[in-house]
Scaffold this motif. Structure first.
Motif, mmCIF file in Angstrom:
data_model
loop_
_atom_site.group_PDB
_atom_site.id
_atom_site.type_symbol
_atom_site.label_atom_id
_atom_site.label_comp_id
_atom_site.label_asym_id
_atom_site.label_seq_id
_atom_site.Cartn_x
_atom_site.Cartn_y
_atom_site.Cartn_z
ATOM 1 N N MET B 634 0.856 -1.068 0.035
ATOM 2 C CA MET B 634 0.364 0.202 -0.109
ATOM 3 C C MET B 634 1.088 1.569 -0.456
ATOM 4 N N GLY B 635 1.765 1.020 0.346
ATOM 5 C CA GLY B 635 3.031 2.605 0.625
ATOM 6 C C GLY B 635 3.466 2.463 -0.571
ATOM 7 N N VAL B 636 3.901 3.902 -0.178
ATOM 8 C CA VAL B 636 4.561 4.234 -1.640
ATOM 9 C C VAL B 636 5.670 4.595 -1.294
ATOM 10 N N ALA B 637 6.741 5.601 -2.498
ATOM 11 C CA ALA B 637 8.507 5.719 -1.203
ATOM 12 C C ALA B 637 8.306 7.082 -0.299
ATOM 13 N N GLY B 638 8.862 7.053 0.139
ATOM 14 C CA GLY B 638 9.013 7.507 1.103
ATOM 15 C C GLY B 638 7.881 8.328 2.209
ATOM 16 N N ASP B 639 6.992 7.202 2.230
ATOM 17 C CA ASP B 639 6.347 6.934 3.361
ATOM 18 C C ASP B 639 7.130 5.449 4.100
ATOM 19 N N ASP B 640 8.683 5.203 3.638
ATOM 20 C CA ASP B 640 9.575 4.322 5.024
ATOM 21 C C ASP B 640 8.718 3.022 5.627
ATOM 22 N N ALA B 641 8.100 2.567 4.790
ATOM 23 C CA ALA B 641 6.894 1.461 5.049
ATOM 24 C C ALA B 641 7.904 -0.098 5.331
ATOM 25 N N PRO B 642 8.906 -0.184 4.029
ATOM 26 C CA PRO B 642 10.211 -1.460 4.064
ATOM 27 C C PRO B 642 11.533 -0.882 5.237
ATOM 28 N N ALA B 643 11.537 0.378 5.090
ATOM 29 C CA ALA B 643 12.828 0.147 6.473
ATOM 30 C C ALA B 643 12.412 0.572 7.614
ATOM 31 N N LEU B 644 10.346 0.899 8.217
ATOM 32 C CA LEU B 644 10.389 0.436 9.734
ATOM 33 C C LEU B 644 9.815 -0.976 9.524
ATOM 34 N N VAL B 645 9.515 -2.268 8.241
ATOM 35 C CA VAL B 645 9.701 -3.637 8.644
ATOM 36 C C VAL B 645 11.355 -4.045 9.100
ATOM 37 N N CYS B 673 10.675 -2.076 -2.960
ATOM 38 C CA CYS B 673 11.617 -1.237 -2.277
ATOM 39 C C CYS B 673 12.302 -0.895 -3.906
ATOM 40 N N LEU B 674 12.119 -2.079 -4.796
ATOM 41 C CA LEU B 674 12.430 -2.442 -6.436
ATOM 42 C C LEU B 674 10.818 -1.204 -6.884
ATOM 43 N N GLU B 675 11.060 -1.906 -7.117
ATOM 44 C CA GLU B 675 9.399 -0.749 -7.425
ATOM 45 C C GLU B 675 9.384 0.289 -7.271
ATOM 46 N N THR B 676 9.481 1.142 -6.068
ATOM 47 C CA THR B 676 9.352 2.182 -6.224
ATOM 48 C C THR B 676 10.721 3.058 -5.643
ATOM 49 N N PHE B 677 11.361 2.435 -6.267
ATOM 50 C CA PHE B 677 12.846 2.863 -6.504
ATOM 51 C C PHE B 677 12.787 3.734 -4.980
ATOM 52 N N ASP B 678 12.797 2.796 -3.763
ATOM 53 C CA ASP B 678 13.388 2.836 -2.234
ATOM 54 C C ASP B 678 14.584 2.606 -1.937
ATOM 55 N N ARG B 679 15.902 3.567 -2.393
ATOM 56 C CA ARG B 679 16.812 2.863 -2.056
ATOM 57 C C ARG B 679 17.422 2.779 -0.445
ATOM 58 N N LEU B 680 17.173 3.138 0.485
ATOM 59 C CA LEU B 680 17.395 3.564 1.385
ATOM 60 C C LEU B 680 16.547 1.766 2.191
ATOM 61 N N GLY B 681 14.684 1.756 1.885
ATOM 62 C CA GLY B 681 14.432 0.581 2.278
ATOM 63 C C GLY B 681 15.611 -0.960 1.265
ATOM 64 N N LEU B 682 16.080 -0.653 1.061
ATOM 65 C CA LEU B 682 16.983 -1.257 -0.294
ATOM 66 C C LEU B 682 17.777 -1.803 0.975
ATOM 67 N N THR B 683 18.773 -0.758 1.053
ATOM 68 C CA THR B 683 19.956 -0.869 1.826
ATOM 69 C C THR B 683 19.726 -1.863 2.882
ATOM 70 N N ARG B 722 18.945 0.812 -12.795
ATOM 71 C CA ARG B 722 19.582 1.521 -11.761
ATOM 72 C C ARG B 722 19.976 0.865 -11.012
ATOM 73 N N LEU B 723 19.396 -0.253 -9.999
ATOM 74 C CA LEU B 723 19.441 -0.525 -8.892
ATOM 75 C C LEU B 723 19.856 -1.986 -9.241
ATOM 76 N N ALA B 724 19.878 -2.420 -10.263
ATOM 77 C CA ALA B 724 20.363 -3.812 -9.779
ATOM 78 C C ALA B 724 21.443 -3.912 -10.431
ATOM 79 N N PRO B 725 22.700 -3.174 -10.615
ATOM 80 C CA PRO B 725 24.570 -3.674 -10.690
ATOM 81 C C PRO B 725 24.892 -3.814 -9.367
ATOM 82 N N GLY B 726 24.352 -2.585 -8.547
ATOM 83 C CA GLY B 726 24.418 -2.655 -7.548
ATOM 84 C C GLY B 726 24.368 -3.182 -6.362
ATOM 85 N N CYS B 727 23.028 -4.049 -6.274
ATOM 86 C CA CYS B 727 21.924 -5.177 -6.188
ATOM 87 C C CYS B 727 23.339 -6.919 -6.506
ATOM 88 N N TRP B 728 23.477 -6.282 -7.488
ATOM 89 C CA TRP B 728 23.735 -8.004 -8.135
ATOM 90 C C TRP B 728 25.380 -7.611 -7.098
#
Lengths: 410, 829
Positions: B634-645, B673-683, B722-728
Motif C-alpha cells: 500500500m505504501g509509496v516511496a517516502g512512507d518508509d514502510a519497508p524501512a520500518l519493517v 523497494c525495487l518497484e518504488t525505487f526506495d534506495r534506503l529501504g533496499l539497503t 539503476r539498482l540492478a548492478p549495485g544489487c548484484w
C-alpha cells in the motif's frame, strides 16, 4: 572553512548537517538582503566618524548549489581588468567584492561579513607595514594564518556585545591603518553579461590548470549525467520507449549534456539547444556568445552582431545569482588561487634560475626559501580545493569518455 | 477525435494548395497557397524549418517543378521516379519532406535501394544535399535495402560516423549516419562482420557504439551477437563492461498504473454524527408528531392501549439494562476504542429517542388527555419495542469481532481522513516554519537545549505536535530587542514531531548586556505553540487495537476472520495516509521534503511485527506476514514502510522460529523497494539478509536466504535498471562466506539469466567476469541442469513464485546464461 562563529555550530537534526538551505525561499532571500543592507548602513555610519582613505566594499549574495562545501560561508572575489588580467583589489580606485552564501542563516551571514572585514583589516595593515619595513616575506603564509586566527578570535569575542558594536569596532580598526570602509550591498556580484564574459578565459584556465579541480568537476558531471539517461515513459508503448532510448544513445545526448554541465560549472552558464531538424538533435552554445534577451529567450552575440536563437534552449547556471538571469562559475572562488599560482610560478622560475646560476649565497638562500614557500602554498591550495569541494570527492571516479574527443579540456 | 480531424484538415489543405497551383499559374493566390501549405506541413515538427522559410521562398519552391510541389504538399508523388524525388533535395530545409516522400514509396523498393546506394555509397548523384535525406530514408526503411547495397551503405555510414564531433556546432550528418548504420545492423544481422573488422587491429569507437545500440533492438539473438563482438574485439575488462552497458536495453517492467490507486474520498463534515447519532435519535419525535397530526386530521377512534407511566419507566429500565450488558460484553471482548463504538449502535440512539419521546408524550397526555397524543404513545411503544429488537440484533451481529471491526472501520472513515488531512497540514506548517526560521537573524534551530548559556527556558504546555507560529515569530522583530540582536530565540529542532508536557522546546537567550523583559518572554512563549492532536493519536490507537484483534483471531486459527480484520486495518491506514499526503500537498510549495514517518503506520508495523515475534503457530505467523505484505504494497516511496519493517525484523532474528516465518517479508519488502525505487529501504533489506547469511542460522535457512537474495537481484534486472548492478555486486559480496557453494553459484546464474532476458547485458557480463575471477567451473551446474529434470522444475517453480524472472522456460534460460558466461569469460582479456 569553520571559523567558530557563534551561529555556525547549529545543526539540522533531520539531516544531521549544518543548518544549510539547499533552496532558499524568496522570503529568506529578501530577509538576507535586508540584513546585508542594514549591516552596510551600520558600517557606513560607523566609518563616517573616522578618518582614512576611502575604500569601496561591495557585499553580494551567491547561492551554493550544494557542490561547494556547506561550510563555505563567503569569500572575496578576484578583480579583473577588461582584458581579463588580475588587479589588486586594495589598490586605489578598485573595489573589494565580497560574496556571502545565501544558503546560510541570516545571523551567520552577518557574522561572516564581519569576520572577513576583520581579517582584511589585519592582513592589509600587516602588508603595508611589511612593505614599509622591507620585512622578510618567506614566512608570509604562516603570518597570514596567525593574523586570520586572531581576527576571528577578536570578532567572536566582540560579537557577544552584538553585531552592531562589532561593526563599529572594525570600522575603528580600519581607520587605525588608514582605511575608511564604504560598504554597499548589491544583490548580484555580476549582474550583466559583459562583467562575466571577461572572466571566462581565467575560469577556463582554472579547469585546465588544476587537475584536482578538473577531477572534482568531472566527478560531479559523471554523477549527474555520466551514464546514458533512462527513458521512462509511463504508459508509452515499449517500442516508442526503446526507440527514444536508442536515439538518446546514438545522438550522444549524454556527451552534449556533459558539456552543458561543464560550461555551467566552469563558465557559470551552460546552454543546450534543441534543433527541430532531427529528433534529439542537440548542440551546445558557447557561453561567451550567448545573450539572454528575455526570460527563456536567447541570442548569439558575436562582435556586436546579435542573432536570435529559434531553437528551444536549456540554460543551466553554475551558482545562482538573485536577480540576474546569468549564473556564476563554481570556480569563481578559486580565481585568487589561480592568481597566487601565477605569482608563485614566476617566483619559482626565478628561484630555479638563481639556483642553477652561480649566484651569491644570500640569493641562493632567498631562492631556497621561496621554493619552500611555493611548495607550502601549493600544498595548502590543494587542501583548500578538497575542503571547498567535499561532495565531488565522495563521488566515484569519472566515467571514461565524458566529453567529445578533442574537447576534454577547454 | 480532434487529432483525426486536424489530420484530415491538413490533407484537405494540401489538396486545395495542389489544385490552386495546377489551375492558377499566376501569383494572385500565392498568399493562400503559402497558408495552406504551412497548415499542411504543421503535421510534422521536423518540417518546421521549411515552414519558417519566407513566404516568397516557399512559393518559389512550390512553383519550381511538379516534383517539388508534390514532395512539399505530401501528395501526388507516387508516379514520380525515386531518383527525381531525391533530386528535389537541393537545400537542407527540404531534406525531411524528401525523405518522407521517398520512404513512403514502398512500391519502388528496389529502385529506392539502388538510388540510396548510389547517393550514399557511390556519391554519384547531385551532391551532399541529397545524402542527408538519403540517410534519413535508410534509417526508416533499412529492411527494404538489399544486403549487398546495405553493406556498402553501412561502410560509408561507419566512415562518416567516425568523424570528430564539435559539440558547439549544430548536429549534422554524423548523427544521421550513426542512426542509419544502427538501423541497417538491426535489420541485417549478417552485416555484423563489417563492424567486427573495425574493432581489431584498428579500433573504431563509433563502430562499437553503433553495434551496441543496434543490439538493443535484437533481443532474440542479442547474447550471441554480444559474444561475437567480444570475440572479434578481445577487449579489456573495463572496455567490455563499458560496451555491455551500451548494449543494455534499460527497460523497466514495473506496473504502468496501479489498478486501485490510493485516493482521498470526499467527506462532508459532521455527516457521521448526523447519520449515526442525531438522526436516529430524532426519528421517534418526528414519528410522534406525524402520527398525532394524522390521528387528529383523520379523526381516528381511540387507540387499543393506554400506556401508563409505570410501563414506560419499566421499558426505559429494560433499555438501560440492555445497554449496560452490551457495553460490558463489548468491553470484555474488544479493546477500548472498538468497545465504545460497538456498544453504541445507531439503533440504540433510536431506542433512546423513542423512550424519551414516549415519556414526554405520556406526561403531556396526563395533563391534556387527547386521542391523537394517545395514538402517538401507542406508536412510540411499538417503535421502542422494534428498536430494542434491532439493538439486540446489532449486538448479536457484532459478537463476531471481524464484523464489529468492519462496522467500526466503515463508520470511522471520515474521522480517519480528517485526522490525516490535519496531520498533513500541520507537517506542512512545520516545514514552512523551518524555512522561515533560517531567514531571521534572531532565530537559532538547536538540536538539543544548550545547558551552558544563560537563558529563559520555554516548556511545552501540553502533549501534542510541536508546530510553532511563523507569523508570531516574524512579529517579534517589531521590537528592537530582537531586531538589534539583543535577544535571540532558540527553537528545538523537534518541530513537526510529538512533544510531551514540560519538554524544553525552546529558550530566549539574551546577549551579554541585556536582561530579558517579561513582555518579550511572553511573546516568545506564544511563538512556540503545541497543537493538540488527539484525533491523530486516536487513529494510531485504533490501528493498534485492530492488530490486537487480528492477532487474537489468528492465534486461535480463525485465519479468515483475521484476514478480514487485516483488510479493514489496511483500509484505515490507506484512507489516513492518502489524506496526510493530500493535506501536505495542498499546502506545500511543491518541493520534496524530509518528513517523519506517519504515526499510525509506525504503530501498525510495530504492533504487527511484535505480534509476529511472539507468534505461537504457523497459521498466526502466516496471517501476520500476509497483512504486513499488504501494508508494504500500500505504501509509496517516502512512507518508509519497508524501512520500518526491516528495523523491526532485525529484532526478530534472535528468535529462530519467527525469523523463518518472517522470511517472505524480506522478499516482499525488497520487491516493493525495487518497484518504488526506495534506495534506503533496499539497503536495509540487504543488511537484514546479510545478517541472516552471517552465520547464526545454518542449513536450510541459509539456503533459502541465499535464494531470496538472488531473487532480489534477478528481479532488479527487470524492475529497476539503476539498482540492478549495485544489487548484484552486493549479492556476490554478501554471499562470499558461502565460498563456492552450489546455492551461491546457482543464484549467480539465476541473476545472469534474468539479466540476459531483460536485456541488462552489463549485468550478465559482470556475472561472467566475477565467476571467472572466483574460479567457478560452470560445467557441473550445466551437467546438473541437463541431467536433473527435478532441478529444472524446481527452478521454474521458484522463478514463477518469485515474479517469473526466468520466463517460461527456466532450464533454457539458465543454460543460455552458463553458455554466455563461459564464452564471455574466454573472450575478455
Amino acid at each position: 572553512m569553520p571559523l567558530r562563529l557563534p551561529s555556525e555550530r547549529q545543526v539540522d537534526p533531520r539531516t544531521g548537517k549544518l543548518d544549510f538551505l539547499l533552496d532558499p525561499s524568496p522570503e529568506h532571500t529578501r530577509r538576507s538582503g535586508e540584513a546585508m543592507e542594514a549591516l552596510a548602513a551600520v558600517l557606513s555610519s560607523a566609518s563616517q566618524n573616522h578618518r582614512g582613505e576611502r575604500h569601496a566594499l561591495v557585499i553580494s549574495h551567491m547561492q551554493n548549489n550544494g557542490m561547494l562545501s556547506p561550510l563555505f560561508y563567503g569569500g572575496a572575489l578576484a578583480n579583473l581588468d577588461e582584458s581579463g588580467h588580475f588587479l589588486d583589489p586594495m589598490s586605489p580606485g578598485q573595489i573589494v567584492q565580497f560574496v556571502v552564501t545565501l544558503n546560510q542563516p541570516v545571523q551567520l551571514q552577518i557574522e561572516t561579513v564581519l569576520t572577513f572585514l576583520a581579517q582584511l583589516v589585519r592582513r592589509q595593515g600587516k602588508i603595508w607595514q611589511s612593505a614599509e619595513q622591507r620585512s622578510d616575506m618567506s614566512e608570509i603564509d604562516v603570518i597570514a594564518g596567525d593574523l586570520d586566527e586572531r581576527a576571528v578570535s577578536d570578532t567572536v569575542d566582540t560579537l557577544r556585545h552584538g553585531w552592531r558594536l562589532t561593526a563599529e569596532t572594525i570600522a575603528q580598526q580600519a581607520s587605525e591603518i588608514g582605511i575608511r570602509i564604504e560598504p554597499k550591498y548589491r544583490a548580484d556580484p555580476f549582474p550583466v553579461r559583459e562583467s562575466l564574459r571577461k572572466r571566462l578565459p581565467q575560469l577556463k584556465r582554472i579547469y585546465n590548470t588544476f587537475p584536482t579541480i578538473r577531477d572534482a568537476v568531472d566527478r560531479t558531471i559523471s554523477a549527474m549525467s555520466g551514464r546514458e539517461p533512462l527513458v521512462i515513459g509511463g504508459a508509452l508503448p515499449n517500442a516508442q520507449r526503446d526507440f527514444l532510448q536508442q536515439r538518446t544513445s546514438l545522438m550522444s545526448v549524454t556527451k552534449y549534456v556533459n558539456h552543458y554541465f561543464r560550461d555551467a560549472l566552469v563558465c557559470g552558464n551552460g546552454y543546450l539547444a534543441f534543433g527541430d531538424s532531427q529528433p534529439l538533435g542537440v548542440s551546445n552554445l558557447r557561453p561567451e556568445d550567448v545573450r539572454i534577451t528575455k526570460p527563456n529567450e536567447f541570442a548569439i552575440d558575436r562582435d556586436g552582431v546579435v542573432e536570435t536563437i529559434r531553437d528551444r534552449v536549456l540554460h543551466q547556471r553554475g551558482l545562482k545569482q538573485i536577480i540576474s538571469p546569468y549564473g556564476l562559475s563554481l570556480l569563481e572562488i578559486f580565481l585568487s588561487d589561480l592568481r597566487s599560482y601565477d605569482v608563485f610560478a614566476d617566483t619559482e622560475r626565478l628561484a630555479m634560475e638563481i639556483l642553477k646560476a652561480n649566484s651569491a649565497p644570500e640569493q641562493r638562500e632567498w631562492a631556497g626559501q621561496m621554493l619552500s614557500l611555493a611548495k607550502r602554498v601549493g600544498t595548502e591550495r590543494e587542501k583548500r580545493f578538497k575542503e571547498m569541494l567535499p561532495g565531488p570527492f565522495q563521488m566515484p571516479a569519472p566515467e571514461p569518455g565524458l566529453f567529445f574527443e578533442g574537447f576534454e579540456k577547454y | 477525435m480532434g487529432r483525426a480531424l486536424r489530420r484530415t484538415g491538413r490533407r484537405l489543405a494540401a489538396a486545395m494548395a495542389g489544385v490552386i497551383l495546377n489551375f492558377q499559374p499566376t501569383s494572385s493566390y500565392d498568399g493562400l497557397v503559402v497558408r495552406l501549405a504551412s497548415f499542411a506541413l504543421a503535421e510534422y515538427p521536423q518540417a518546421q524549418t521549411l515552414r519558417s522559410l519566407p513566404a516568397h521562398t516557399l512559393v518559389g519552391l512550390l512553383r519550381r517543378d511538379p516534383a517539388t510541389a508534390a514532395v512539399i504538399l505530401g501528395r501526388g508523388y507516387t508516379e514520380i521516379p525515386v531518383g527525381d524525388l531525391m533530386a528535389v533535395a537541393t537545400q537542407p530545409e527540404l531534406a525531411f519532406v524528401v525523405a518522407q516522400a521517398v520512404s513512403n514509396r514502398r512500391d519502388a523498393a528496389v529502385q529506392r535501394s539502388t538510388t540510396l546506394y548510389q547517393i550514399i555509397a557511390l556519391g554519384t548523384r547531385l551532391g551532399r544535399s541529397q545524402v542527408i535525406p538519403a540517410l534519413m530514408v535508410v534509417a526508416a526503411e533499412a529492411q527494404t535495402i538489399s544486403t549487398s547495397e546495405a553493406a556498402a551503405i553501412l561502410r560509408t555510414c561507419l566512415n562518416i560516423a567516425a568523424q570528430r564531433v564539435n559539440p558547439y556546432e549544430p548536429p549534422g550528418i554524423i548523427q544521421l549516419a550513426k542512426a542509419a548504420a544502427t538501423t541497417l545492423l538491426q535489420e541485417h544481422p549478417e552485416l555484423d562482420g563489417e563492424v567486427h573488422s573495425r574493432l581489431r587491429p584498428h579500433f573504431e569507437r563509433a563502430a562499437l557504439e553503433v553495434i551496441a545500440v543496434a543490439l538493443r533492438a535484437r533481443p532474440a539473438e542479442r547474447p550471441s551477437a554480444v559474444i561475437r563482438v567480444l570475440q572479434a574485439w578481445r577487449p579489456s575488462v573495463a572496455n567490455a563492461a563499458s560496451f555491455a552497458r551500451e548494449c543494455d536495453s534499460r527497460s523497466r517492467a514495473v506496473a504502468i498504473d496501479a489498478l486501485r490507486p490510493l485516493r482521498l474520498r470526499p467527506s462532508v463534515p459532521g455527516a457521521t454524527v448526523l447519520a449515526r447519532k442525531v438522526g436516529p435519535f430524532l426519528v421517534a419525535p418526528a414519528i410522534a408528531v406525524i402520527s398525532a397530526y394524522l390521528a387528529g386530521r383523520l379523526a381516528w377512534s381511540n387507540p387499543p392501549f393506554d400506556i401508563g407511566l409505570a410501563e414506560i419507566l419499566i421499558a426505559f429500565g429494560v433499555l438501560i439494562t440492555v445497554h449496560i450488558v452490551a457495553a460490558e460484553l463489548a468491553a470484555t471482548r474488544l479493546p477500548g476504542v472498538l468497545a465504545r463504538h460497538t456498544s453504541f449502535p445507531p439503533s440504540l440512539w433510536l431506542s433512546y429517542g423513542a423512550a424519551t419521546t414516549l415519556l414526554l408524550a405520556s406526561g403531556y397526555n396526563k395533563m391534556h388527555p387527547l386521542v391523537p397524543v394517545l395514538w402517538s404513545t401507542n406508536i412510540l411503544t411499538a417503535l421502542l419495542g422494534g428498536s430494542v429488537f434491532l439493538v439486540m440484533v446489532a449486538l448479536l451481529r457484532r459478537t463476531d469481532p471481524a464484523t464489529a471491526v468492519e462496522d467500526f472501520v466503515k463508520a470511522r472513515r471520515d474521522f480517519n481522513q480528517n485526522a490525516g488531512s490535519d496531520l498533513g497540514k500541520l507537517r506542512r506548517q512545520a516545514e514552512a516554519f523551518r524555512d522561515l526560521a533560517t531567514s531571521l537573524s534572531y532565530v537559532r534551530m538547536v538540536m538539543a537545549p544548550a545547558k551552558t548559556e544563560r537563558r529563559s527556558v520555554i516548556e511545552a504546555s501540553r502533549r501534542g505536535l510541536f508546530v510553532p507560529s511563523g507569523k508570531r515569530l516574524v512579529a517579534l522583530q517589531s521590537s528592537d530587542f530582537w531586531s538589534s540582536g539583543c535577544l535571540a530565540i532558540n527553537v528545538a529542532a523537534t518541530v513537526g514531531v510529538m512533544v510531551n508536557r514540560r519538554d524544553e522546546i525552546g529558550a530566549v537567550v539574551p546577549d551579554y548586556e541585556t536582561a530579558i523583559p517579561k513582555k518579550e518572554l511572553r511573546r516568545a512563549v506564544r511563538v512556540l505553540t503545541v497543537q493538540q492532536v488527539r484525533d491523530i493519536e486516536q487513529v494510531g490507537e485504533a490501528v493498534g487495537n485492530l492488530v490486537e484483534i487480528l492477532n487474537e483471531l489468528a492465534l486461535h486459527g480463525n485465519a479468515g476472520g483475521a484476514e478480514r480484520v487485516g483488510q479493514a486495518m489496511v483500509s484505515v491506514l490507506s484512507d489516513h495516509m492518502a489524506a496526510v499526503r493530500a493535506g501536505k500537498d495542498r499546502y506545500s510549495r511543491g518541493q520534496q521534503s524530509v518528513a517523519p514517518v506517519i504515526p499510525a503506520l509506525k504503530t501498525c508495523i510495530s504492533s504487527l511485527m511484535s505480534a509476529l515475534a511472539h507468534a505461537q503457530n504457523r497459521t498466526q505467523a502466516g496471517v501476520l506476514v500476509e497483512v504486513i505484505t499488504n501494508v508494504l504494497r500500500m505504501g509509496v516511496a517516502g512512507d518508509d514502510a519497508p524501512a520500518l519493517v526491516m528495523a523491526n525484523l532485525s529484532e526478530l532474528s534472535t528468535m529462530p522460529s519467527a525469523a523463518t516465518d518472517a522470511e517472505p517479508l524480506l522478499r516482499a519488502a525488497g520487491l516493493r523497494c525495487l518497484e518504488t525505487f526506495d534506495r534506503l529501504g533496499l539497503t536495509l533489506v540487504q543488511r537484514e539478509i546479510e545478517e541472516r547469511l552471517g552465520g547464526r542460522q545454518r542449513g536450510q535457512v541459509r539456503s533459502s536466504i541465499t535464494q531470496i537474495a538472488a531473487e532480489l537481484c534477478a528481479n532488479a534486472a527487470w524492475l529497476e535498471y539503476r539498482l540492478a548492478p549495485g544489487c548484484w555486486r552486493w549479492y556476490w559480496g554478501a554471499t562470499q562466506p558461502l565460498g563456492l557453494l552450489m546455492d551461491r553459484v546457482l543464484g549467480a546464474i539465476r541473476i545472469g539469466s534474468a539479466a540476459l532476458m531483460s536485456g541488462t547485458i552489463s549485468l550478465a557480463v559482470d556475472v561472467a567476469l566475477r565467476l571467472r575471477e572466483s574460479g567457478v567451473d560452470l560445467q557441473p551446474p550445466r551437467k546438473m541442469l541437463l541431467a536433473n529434470s527435478e532441478l529444472v522444475a524446481r527452478e521454474q517453480a521458484v522463478s514463477d513464485l518469485g515474479g517469473g524472472y526466468l520466463g517460461t522456460s527456466a532450464g533454457d534460460a539458465l543454460l543460455a546464461c552458463i553458455d554466455f558466461c563461459t564464452q564471455a569469460a574466454a573472450a575478455i582479456a
